[in-house]
Design a protein around this motif. Structure first.
Motif, PDB file in Angstrom:
ATOM      1  N   VAL A   1     -90.284  47.800  48.793  1.00  0.00           N
ATOM      2  CA  VAL A   1     -91.112  46.625  48.513  1.00  0.00           C
ATOM      3  C   VAL A   1     -90.576  45.467  49.349  1.00  0.00           C
ATOM      4  O   VAL A   1     -89.390  45.130  49.279  1.00  0.00           O
ATOM      5  N   MET A   2     -91.468  44.823  50.126  1.00  0.00           N
ATOM      6  CA  MET A   2     -91.038  43.816  51.090  1.00  0.00           C
ATOM      7  C   MET A   2     -91.377  42.390  50.672  1.00  0.00           C
ATOM      8  O   MET A   2     -90.687  41.452  51.059  1.00  0.00           O
ATOM      9  N   CYS A   3     -92.452  42.188  49.892  1.00  0.00           N
ATOM     10  CA  CYS A   3     -92.845  40.826  49.506  1.00  0.00           C
ATOM     11  C   CYS A   3     -93.576  40.859  48.178  1.00  0.00           C
ATOM     12  O   CYS A   3     -94.197  41.869  47.805  1.00  0.00           O
ATOM     13  N   LEU A   4     -93.507  39.729  47.461  1.00  0.00           N
ATOM     14  CA  LEU A   4     -94.099  39.595  46.133  1.00  0.00           C
ATOM     15  C   LEU A   4     -94.753  38.233  45.972  1.00  0.00           C
ATOM     16  O   LEU A   4     -94.312  37.234  46.546  1.00  0.00           O
ATOM     17  N   ALA A   5     -95.797  38.199  45.156  1.00  0.00           N
ATOM     18  CA  ALA A   5     -96.395  36.948  44.687  1.00  0.00           C
ATOM     19  C   ALA A   5     -96.967  37.231  43.306  1.00  0.00           C
ATOM     20  O   ALA A   5     -97.308  38.384  42.984  1.00  0.00           O
ATOM     21  N   ALA A   6     -97.070  36.217  42.466  1.00  0.00           N
ATOM     22  CA  ALA A   6     -97.513  36.466  41.088  1.00  0.00           C
ATOM     23  C   ALA A   6     -98.017  35.183  40.453  1.00  0.00           C
ATOM     24  O   ALA A   6     -97.733  34.070  40.911  1.00  0.00           O
ATOM     25  N   ASP A   7     -98.780  35.350  39.380  1.00  0.00           N
ATOM     26  CA  ASP A   7     -99.115  34.258  38.469  1.00  0.00           C
ATOM     27  C   ASP A   7     -98.861  34.787  37.055  1.00  0.00           C
ATOM     28  O   ASP A   7     -98.191  35.813  36.874  1.00  0.00           O
ATOM     29  N   ASP A   8     -99.388  34.097  36.048  1.00  0.00           N
ATOM     30  CA  ASP A   8     -99.081  34.514  34.673  1.00  0.00           C
ATOM     31  C   ASP A   8     -99.834  35.768  34.247  1.00  0.00           C
ATOM     32  O   ASP A   8     -99.553  36.335  33.181  1.00  0.00           O
ATOM     33  N   LYS A   9    -100.758  36.272  35.081  1.00  0.00           N
ATOM     34  CA  LYS A   9    -101.528  37.459  34.717  1.00  0.00           C
ATOM     35  C   LYS A   9    -101.296  38.642  35.650  1.00  0.00           C
ATOM     36  O   LYS A   9    -101.333  39.800  35.209  1.00  0.00           O
ATOM     37  N   TYR A  10    -101.095  38.374  36.934  1.00  0.00           N
ATOM     38  CA  TYR A  10    -101.105  39.450  37.915  1.00  0.00           C
ATOM     39  C   TYR A  10     -99.875  39.384  38.827  1.00  0.00           C
ATOM     40  O   TYR A  10     -99.307  38.318  39.064  1.00  0.00           O
ATOM     41  N   ILE A  11     -99.507  40.558  39.344  1.00  0.00           N
ATOM     42  CA  ILE A  11     -98.453  40.689  40.348  1.00  0.00           C
ATOM     43  C   ILE A  11     -99.088  41.297  41.599  1.00  0.00           C
ATOM     44  O   ILE A  11     -99.801  42.297  41.530  1.00  0.00           O
ATOM     45  N   ILE A  12     -98.808  40.679  42.748  1.00  0.00           N
ATOM     46  CA  ILE A  12     -99.289  41.189  44.035  1.00  0.00           C
ATOM     47  C   ILE A  12     -98.062  41.554  44.855  1.00  0.00           C
ATOM     48  O   ILE A  12     -97.155  40.739  45.021  1.00  0.00           O
ATOM     49  N   SER A  13     -98.037  42.777  45.392  1.00  0.00           N
ATOM     50  CA  SER A  13     -96.863  43.242  46.124  1.00  0.00           C
ATOM     51  C   SER A  13     -97.273  43.913  47.423  1.00  0.00           C
ATOM     52  O   SER A  13     -98.322  44.558  47.518  1.00  0.00           O
ATOM     53  N   GLY A  14     -96.422  43.743  48.445  1.00  0.00           N
ATOM     54  CA  GLY A  14     -96.614  44.398  49.726  1.00  0.00           C
ATOM     55  C   GLY A  14     -95.423  45.279  50.038  1.00  0.00           C
ATOM     56  O   GLY A  14     -94.284  44.946  49.721  1.00  0.00           O
ATOM     57  N   SER A  15     -95.673  46.429  50.668  1.00  0.00           N
ATOM     58  CA  SER A  15     -94.632  47.425  50.870  1.00  0.00           C
ATOM     59  C   SER A  15     -94.613  47.944  52.297  1.00  0.00           C
ATOM     60  O   SER A  15     -95.595  47.809  53.054  1.00  0.00           O
ATOM     61  N   LYS A  16     -93.479  48.579  52.645  1.00  0.00           N
ATOM     62  CA  LYS A  16     -93.338  49.225  53.945  1.00  0.00           C
ATOM     63  C   LYS A  16     -94.304  50.395  54.095  1.00  0.00           C
ATOM     64  O   LYS A  16     -94.520  50.887  55.213  1.00  0.00           O
ATOM     65  N   ASP A  17     -94.907  50.851  53.002  1.00  0.00           N
ATOM     66  CA  ASP A  17     -95.874  51.950  53.097  1.00  0.00           C
ATOM     67  C   ASP A  17     -97.253  51.468  53.525  1.00  0.00           C
ATOM     68  O   ASP A  17     -98.225  52.219  53.467  1.00  0.00           O
ATOM     69  N   CYS A  18     -97.349  50.187  53.955  1.00  0.00           N
ATOM     70  CA  CYS A  18     -98.596  49.597  54.471  1.00  0.00           C
ATOM     71  C   CYS A  18     -99.662  49.446  53.386  1.00  0.00           C
ATOM     72  O   CYS A  18    -100.871  49.538  53.668  1.00  0.00           O
ATOM     73  N   THR A  19     -99.238  49.216  52.141  1.00  0.00           N
ATOM     74  CA  THR A  19    -100.196  48.989  51.065  1.00  0.00           C
ATOM     75  C   THR A  19     -99.917  47.656  50.380  1.00  0.00           C
ATOM     76  O   THR A  19     -98.792  47.150  50.399  1.00  0.00           O
ATOM     77  N   VAL A  20    -100.966  47.119  49.759  1.00  0.00           N
ATOM     78  CA  VAL A  20    -100.885  45.945  48.898  1.00  0.00           C
ATOM     79  C   VAL A  20    -101.441  46.355  47.538  1.00  0.00           C
ATOM     80  O   VAL A  20    -102.532  46.933  47.459  1.00  0.00           O
ATOM     81  N   VAL A  21    -100.696  46.056  46.483  1.00  0.00           N
ATOM     82  CA  VAL A  21    -101.082  46.493  45.138  1.00  0.00           C
ATOM     83  C   VAL A  21    -101.210  45.286  44.224  1.00  0.00           C
ATOM     84  O   VAL A  21    -100.391  44.360  44.289  1.00  0.00           O
ATOM     85  N   VAL A  22    -102.233  45.304  43.350  1.00  0.00           N
ATOM     86  CA  VAL A  22    -102.400  44.300  42.296  1.00  0.00           C
ATOM     87  C   VAL A  22    -102.103  44.970  40.961  1.00  0.00           C
ATOM     88  O   VAL A  22    -102.691  46.017  40.630  1.00  0.00           O
ATOM     89  N   TYR A  23    -101.201  44.374  40.202  1.00  0.00           N
ATOM     90  CA  TYR A  23    -100.802  44.916  38.905  1.00  0.00           C
ATOM     91  C   TYR A  23    -101.156  43.916  37.815  1.00  0.00           C
ATOM     92  O   TYR A  23    -100.850  42.726  37.921  1.00  0.00           O
ATOM     93  N   ASP A  24    -101.824  44.388  36.769  1.00  0.00           N
ATOM     94  CA  ASP A  24    -102.207  43.555  35.629  1.00  0.00           C
ATOM     95  C   ASP A  24    -101.066  43.571  34.612  1.00  0.00           C
ATOM     96  O   ASP A  24    -100.779  44.602  33.996  1.00  0.00           O
ATOM     97  N   ARG A  25    -100.419  42.429  34.430  1.00  0.00           N
ATOM     98  CA  ARG A  25     -99.269  42.359  33.527  1.00  0.00           C
ATOM     99  C   ARG A  25     -99.658  42.598  32.075  1.00  0.00           C
ATOM    100  O   ARG A  25     -98.916  43.226  31.314  1.00  0.00           O
ATOM    101  N   ARG A  26    -100.802  42.085  31.669  1.00  0.00           N
ATOM    102  CA  ARG A  26    -101.205  42.200  30.269  1.00  0.00           C
ATOM    103  C   ARG A  26    -101.682  43.612  29.936  1.00  0.00           C
ATOM    104  O   ARG A  26    -101.363  44.158  28.874  1.00  0.00           O
ATOM    105  N   ALA A  27    -102.456  44.197  30.845  1.00  0.00           N
ATOM    106  CA  ALA A  27    -102.955  45.554  30.598  1.00  0.00           C
ATOM    107  C   ALA A  27    -101.890  46.597  30.905  1.00  0.00           C
ATOM    108  O   ALA A  27    -101.999  47.752  30.466  1.00  0.00           O
ATOM    109  N   GLY A  28    -100.877  46.212  31.677  1.00  0.00           N
ATOM    110  CA  GLY A  28     -99.810  47.137  32.008  1.00  0.00           C
ATOM    111  C   GLY A  28    -100.226  48.254  32.938  1.00  0.00           C
ATOM    112  O   GLY A  28     -99.768  49.389  32.801  1.00  0.00           O
ATOM    113  N   LYS A  29    -101.087  47.945  33.906  1.00  0.00           N
ATOM    114  CA  LYS A  29    -101.539  48.988  34.822  1.00  0.00           C
ATOM    115  C   LYS A  29    -101.904  48.379  36.177  1.00  0.00           C
ATOM    116  O   LYS A  29    -102.207  47.172  36.284  1.00  0.00           O
ATOM    117  N   GLY A  30    -101.863  49.206  37.197  1.00  0.00           N
ATOM    118  CA  GLY A  30    -102.291  48.779  38.519  1.00  0.00           C
ATOM    119  C   GLY A  30    -103.798  48.704  38.598  1.00  0.00           C
ATOM    120  O   GLY A  30    -104.503  49.592  38.096  1.00  0.00           O
TER     121      GLY A  30
END
Length: 606
Positions: A458-487
């Motif tokens: 994992v190379m970079c992160l950004a977030a707010d009170d609901k979601y996590i956004i992450s970027g990785s060396k695998d060339c993907t960007v993922v949005v994760y819902d903190r409240r629902a507990g799922k990508g």
């Protein structure tokens, strides 16, 4: 005070009316430039009716009641009043006009006028904002853009002039060096050669410790494939042997532990780093000729001439680190304190207001520890009085800024920490082992959850009170819902992201090829918008985006300042002697890690 301001505004309105009636502005058709406004405000405004976006309410919707008592400026048609106000600085419209009277205060509530102002600042062909327009803060964006243009457009002209002067100075140095090669005497003589050679060996030894695991080999060969003779050879040989014995064990351990970590950052960084070191070590070859070498050093920005006052000043913090600074972070909300994390394993706090050049406050470290971390410090994050530092020693350490940098906790992450992101209730860490860890910094057992959303580091992160956004060396960007507990979504790119900035409904990121990516983020839906080539040719190591500003830096040795439109409008490019490792922006202050032991601070001139 109100009467005086009202008289000035009224006079300004009469000037605009007279200039438009007499046509004194030629083809521009706008009011006379005001010397007190920024350069961007001197340009005349476009045709108002031609730029009105479809579906937007007319400014007449918020016009004062016709029955209201009007005199002077308020006796004019409301459309003309708003047109006059569009040529005042945004700061004046936001803070001064509401103090004059309620009617003029309504000017700052007209979003259509702010949109026209934004179009005038960046050009009619640029798209702005890049993301969603709903709930966009137009006044703040225009205010930021005007300040950015005022500060950095003039700075770009100043930098260009200084660059030309520096090129001329380098030509003179080259002429003197060539004259020395022809047998003419050179200033400095041979008596200083030994001292310079010793300094060169110390620099070389440091590069062995901190640069060997970046995949770079620099061979210095003489004419017969041998090391050229160096002045004071016996002394230097013994010094090399002593340094080698002293550093061999520590260097081997450090390189073994961190070689895998640095491989994450790819061949691009290695190539740029190799170029930097080849240039640095090339100077050692000249020492064998028995004369002093004049090496080019990063020169501080000189004071501008009195007739062209600069809006910004640049200071260089006193060199207290002994290895390159990887991360910088302005903390406290006012750009008054700067934290720096270095490859010398230390985090330092600096007071930027105590003196004209900055003052060291603390070198952070727990009791009995000789350094802040036991490996390179790679990332920093803060929330309120709490500062977090992450390093290649597989730890996150917490520090209390209100208690003089006292240690508040140690978190073992299990792998090298590449990025940190603080929210009010959680600290996020992205690590080399492909995980995103969520920590409660108040708990005795801080780990809340460990997520494995990627197939590589994992190379970079950004977030707010609901979601996590992450970027990785695998060339993907993922949005994760903190409240629902799922990508929620995974987006695959053709390159991988190293830096990310999230504000409002826009996410901006920089990748390993020098490109910028923009996304919209609404209700958990991340949507790719555009990719932009702003001139970077290597890793984008840092990015900061706000409604009216965009800063980027790269290992190609440049830092760029842009207006965040589509495509970005670059106002200024600053060139450094090495790849820029990171940046931080707060309250109009810019902190830059220029790839060496120093940190540059750009701030409004007082």
């Amino acid at each position: 005070m109100k009467t005086h301001v009202a008289e000035n505004v009224t006079a300004r309105g009469e000037e605009v009316m007279m200039s438009e009636e007499t046509g004194t502005n030629g083809d521009q058709g706008g009011p006379s430039p005001d010397p007190g406004t920024s350069p961007s405000m001197e340009a005349s405004g476009p045709d108002l009716h031609g730029l009105l976006p479809a579906g937007l309410p007319s400014s007449a919707d918020i016009s004062p009641s016709p029955s209201a008592e009007a005199s002077g400026l308020l006796s004019l048609p409301w459309e003309l009043v708003t047109h006059i106000a569009s040529h005042l600085p945004a700061q004046c419209v936001i803070t001064v006009l509401p103090m004059v009277c309620h009617a003029l205060g309504n000017v700052g509530k007209d979003n259509t006028a702010w949109q026209l102002r934004a179009h005038r600042l960046m050009g009619s062909r640029a798209g702005f904002p890049v993301g969603p327009r709903e709930d966009f803060d137009w006044p703040s964006a225009c205010l930021e853009m005007e300040r950015l243009i005022t500060c950095w457009t003039g700075q770009a002209q100043l930098v260009a002039r200084r660059t030309k002067e520096d090129e001329e100075a380098r030509e003179q140095v080259g002429l003197r060096q060539r004259a020395g090669q022809d047998g003419e005497p050179v200033a400095g003589g041979q008596e200083d050669g030994g001292e310079d050679a010793v300094e060169g060996v110390r620099v070389e030894a440091q590069e062995v410790v901190y640069g060997a695991d970046e995949g770079m080999e620099v061979a210095m060969e003489g004419e017969d494939d041998e090391m050229p003779p160096i002045v004071g050879g016996d002394r230097l040989a013994s010094l090399r042997e002593e340094l080698g014995e002293r550093l061999e064990d520590d260097a081997a351990a450090l390189m073994e532990e961190e070689r895998d970590h640095m491989m994450v950052f790819g061949a691009n960084e290695g190539q740029v780093g190799a170029l930097n070191r080849q240039e640095d070590l090339a100077n050692l070859m000249n020492l064998g000729n028995g004369r002093r070498v004049e090496t080019e050093q990063p020169q501080p920005l000189r004071s501008p001439s009195p007739e062209v006052p600069a809006a910004l000043e640049c200071i260089t913090l006193p060199s207290d680190h002994i290895a390159p600074v990887n991360s910088v972070l302005l903390v406290g909300g006012e750009g008054a304190v700067c934290a720096t994390g270095s490859r010398d394993w230390n985090v330092k706090l600096w007071d930027l207001q105590a003196s004209s050049g900055g003052t060291l406050l603390h070198t952070l470290g727990g009791r009995g520890n000789f350094s802040t971390h036991r490996g390179w410090v790679w990332c920093l994050a803060s929330q309120g009085p709490l500062l977090a530092s992450g390093g290649f020693d597989s730890t996150v350490r917490l520090w209390d800024l209100q208690a003089g940098g006292a240690e508040r906790g140690l978190i073992k992450s299990g792998a090298a920490v590449h990025c940190l992101c603080f929210q009010t209730d959680v600290l996020l860490a992205g690590t080399f082992d492909k995980r995103i860890s969520m920590y409660d910094t108040r708990a005795a057992e801080p780990l809340v959850k460990s997520l494995r959303l990627h197939g590589n580091a994992v190379m970079c992160l950004a977030a707010d009170d609901k979601y996590i956004i992450s970027g990785s060396k695998d060339c993907t960007v993922v949005v994760y819902d903190r409240r629902a507990g799922k990508g929620l979504k995974k987006i695959r790119l053709s390159s991988y992201l190293l830096s990310m900035s999230y504000s409002g409904c826009e996410v901006w990121a920089g990748d390993n090829s020098g490109m910028l990516h923009s996304f919209s983020m609404q209700a958990g839906t991340l949507k790719p918008l555009s990719q932009f080539d702003v001139g970077h040719t290597a890793l984008v190591t840092g990015i900061h985006r706000s409604p009216g500003s965009l800063y980027t830096c790269s290992s190609d040795r440049t830092l760029k300042v842009h207006i965040p439109c589509a495509p970005p409008r670059t106002l200024c490019t600053l060139r450094h002697q090495a790849g820029v490792n990171g940046l931080s922006v707060e309250a109009g202050v810019l902190a830059v890690a220029p790839g060496d032991e120093n940190v540059n601070i750009w701030r409004p001139r007082k």
